[in-house]
Scaffold this active site. Structure first.
Site, short mmCIF file in Angstrom:
data_model
loop_
_atom_site.label_atom_id
_atom_site.label_comp_id
_atom_site.label_asym_id
_atom_site.label_seq_id
_atom_site.Cartn_x
_atom_site.Cartn_y
_atom_site.Cartn_z
CE1 TYR A 146 -44.36 -4.78 25.33
CE2 TYR A 146 -43.55 -3.20 26.94
CZ TYR A 146 -43.50 -4.45 26.36
OH TYR A 146 -42.57 -5.38 26.80
CE LYS A 150 -45.29 -7.08 28.22
NZ LYS A 150 -45.50 -8.54 28.05
P1 NAP Z 1 -38.65 -10.81 21.22
O1 NAP Z 1 -37.17 -11.09 21.14
O2 NAP Z 1 -39.25 -9.86 20.27
O3 NAP Z 1 -39.40 -12.23 21.17
C1 NAP Z 1 -40.80 -12.30 21.20
C2 NAP Z 1 -41.23 -13.61 20.61
O4 NAP Z 1 -42.68 -13.66 20.63
C3 NAP Z 1 -40.81 -13.76 19.14
O5 NAP Z 1 -40.26 -15.03 18.92
C4 NAP Z 1 -42.13 -13.58 18.38
O6 NAP Z 1 -42.23 -14.29 17.18
C5 NAP Z 1 -43.12 -14.15 19.39
N1 NAP Z 1 -44.50 -13.72 19.08
C6 NAP Z 1 -44.90 -12.48 18.73
N2 NAP Z 1 -46.23 -12.48 18.49
C7 NAP Z 1 -46.66 -13.75 18.70
C8 NAP Z 1 -47.92 -14.38 18.59
N3 NAP Z 1 -49.02 -13.70 18.23
N4 NAP Z 1 -48.01 -15.71 18.86
C9 NAP Z 1 -46.90 -16.41 19.21
N5 NAP Z 1 -45.68 -15.87 19.33
C10 NAP Z 1 -45.55 -14.54 19.08
O7 NAP Z 1 -39.04 -10.25 22.68
P2 NAP Z 1 -38.34 -10.43 24.11
O8 NAP Z 1 -37.54 -9.21 24.37
O9 NAP Z 1 -37.75 -11.77 24.26
O10 NAP Z 1 -39.65 -10.29 25.04
C11 NAP Z 1 -40.34 -11.40 25.59
C12 NAP Z 1 -41.42 -10.90 26.54
O11 NAP Z 1 -40.82 -10.10 27.56
C13 NAP Z 1 -42.48 -10.03 25.86
O12 NAP Z 1 -43.73 -10.27 26.46
C14 NAP Z 1 -42.00 -8.64 26.19
O13 NAP Z 1 -43.06 -7.72 26.14
C15 NAP Z 1 -41.45 -8.83 27.58
N6 NAP Z 1 -40.48 -7.80 27.98
C16 NAP Z 1 -39.29 -7.64 27.31
C17 NAP Z 1 -38.40 -6.65 27.75
C18 NAP Z 1 -37.07 -6.41 27.08
O14 NAP Z 1 -36.37 -5.47 27.48
N7 NAP Z 1 -36.67 -7.18 26.10
C19 NAP Z 1 -38.72 -5.83 28.82
C20 NAP Z 1 -39.94 -6.02 29.46
C21 NAP Z 1 -40.80 -7.02 29.04
P3 NAP Z 1 -41.78 -13.62 15.77
O15 NAP Z 1 -40.30 -13.69 15.79
O16 NAP Z 1 -42.39 -14.52 14.73
O17 NAP Z 1 -42.32 -12.24 15.76
#
Ligand code: NAP
Length: 245
Positions: A146, A150
């Site tokens: 990851y 990133k």
């Molecule tokens: P999340 O709640 O897990 O949501 C991610 C979404 O992406 C889910 O709806 C998932 O669908 C979808 N997804 C996964 N694989 C996919 C694919 N191949 N094609 C299309 N959609 C796909 O994550 P989040 O926390 O909102 O994170 C969003 C972004 O922010 C990510 O890039 C993550 O790495 C980044 N981020 C998050 C955090 C944090 O603390 N939360 C911190 C730093 C960066 P499914 O439900 O079907 O799996």
């Protein structure tokens, strides 16, 4: 805000859903893209947007999704590459499958989506690309895959800024710190810490003394997408409640 069409990937829930909502409030027409169209529907319905099902790491699915957005909403000139997964493990236990899965969604996914959408931005002479990086880009135990992805997203973004700037397109990264979402809930579960305790511990180590909320990230994305942000490109903004992890 002129009539603009945005695609937000991984927008069924979490940061993507909040971002789709925020861009709709900002006056854009929004395509809510996620793996399953049915999962994207409630977010899309709530904002009068279009739900689209596609795996961002599948070139044919991406091209079909962008074609459908163009037909049903109009040519997309805003792209938020937000879809993401984690497959955490210490390096010695990390499988090739988990390495490839993470690279596939974050890196190949952002590449395929951007390649498919950029021609509409070039045609319009205007575009906004916002890619989701993370504080993990600076290194994070248990996240060799990851954090590599990133960090790669940041290099990808800076290159887009260089190549596409002449067409009126900006490309920037938002790099969240600890945000309350299903992704971080899964992390707490994996390491066996009760969720409320996990949030308290993480918040205590953050200078502003709270966990991030999905709206904190949507706000930063909204800034980069704004018409008035046209001189800001190739940047990474850490939205983490402080200067470091
Ligand atoms: P999340 O709640 O897990 O949501 C991610 C979404 O992406 C889910 O709806 C998932 O669908 C979808 N997804 C996964 N694989 C996919 C694919 N191949 N094609 C299309 N959609 C796909 O994550 P989040 O926390 O909102 O994170 C969003 C972004 O922010 C990510 O890039 C993550 O790495 C980044 N981020 C998050 C955090 C944090 O603390 N939360 C911190 C730093 C960066 P499914 O439900 O079907 O799996």
């Amino acid at each position: 805000m002129p009539d603009r069409v945005a695609i937000v990937t991984g927008a069924a829930r979490g940061i993507g859903a909040a971002t789709a909502q925020r861009l709709a409030q900002d006056g854009l027409r929004v395509a809510v893209l996620d793996l399953e169209e049915s999962a994207a529907e409630s977010t899309a319905d709530a904002i009068g947007g279009l739900a689209i099902g596609a795996d961002v790491s599948d070139a044919a699915a991406v091209d079909a999704a962008v074609a459908r957005v163009t037909k049903e909403l109009g040519a997309p000139t805003v792209l938020v590459n937000n879809a993401g997964i984690t497959r955490d493990n210490l390096l010695f236990k990390m499988s090739e499958v988990d390495w490839d899965a993470v690279m596939g969604v974050h890196l190949k996914g952002a590449f395929l989506m951007t390649r498919a959408v950029q021609k509409h931005m070039v045609d319009a002479g205007w575009g906004r690309i916002v890619n989701l990086s993370s504080t993990s880009a600076l290194g994070n135990r248990g996240q060799a895959n990851y954090s590599t992805a990133k960090a790669g997203v940041q290099g990808f973004t800076k290159t887009l800024a260089l190549e596409l700037g002449r067409f009126g397109i900006t490309a920037n990264c938002v790099a969240p710190g600890f945000i309350v979402s299903d992704m971080t809930k899964a992390t707490a579960e994996r390491i066996g810490v009760e969720w409320d305790q996990y949030v308290r511990d993480r918040a205590a180590a953050i200078p502003v003394q709270r966990a991030g909320q999905v709206e904190d990230i949507a706000n930063a994305v909204s800034f980069f997408v704004d018409e008035r942000a046209g001189f800001v490109s190739g940047q990474v903004i850490y939205v983490a409640g402080g200067p470091k992890v």
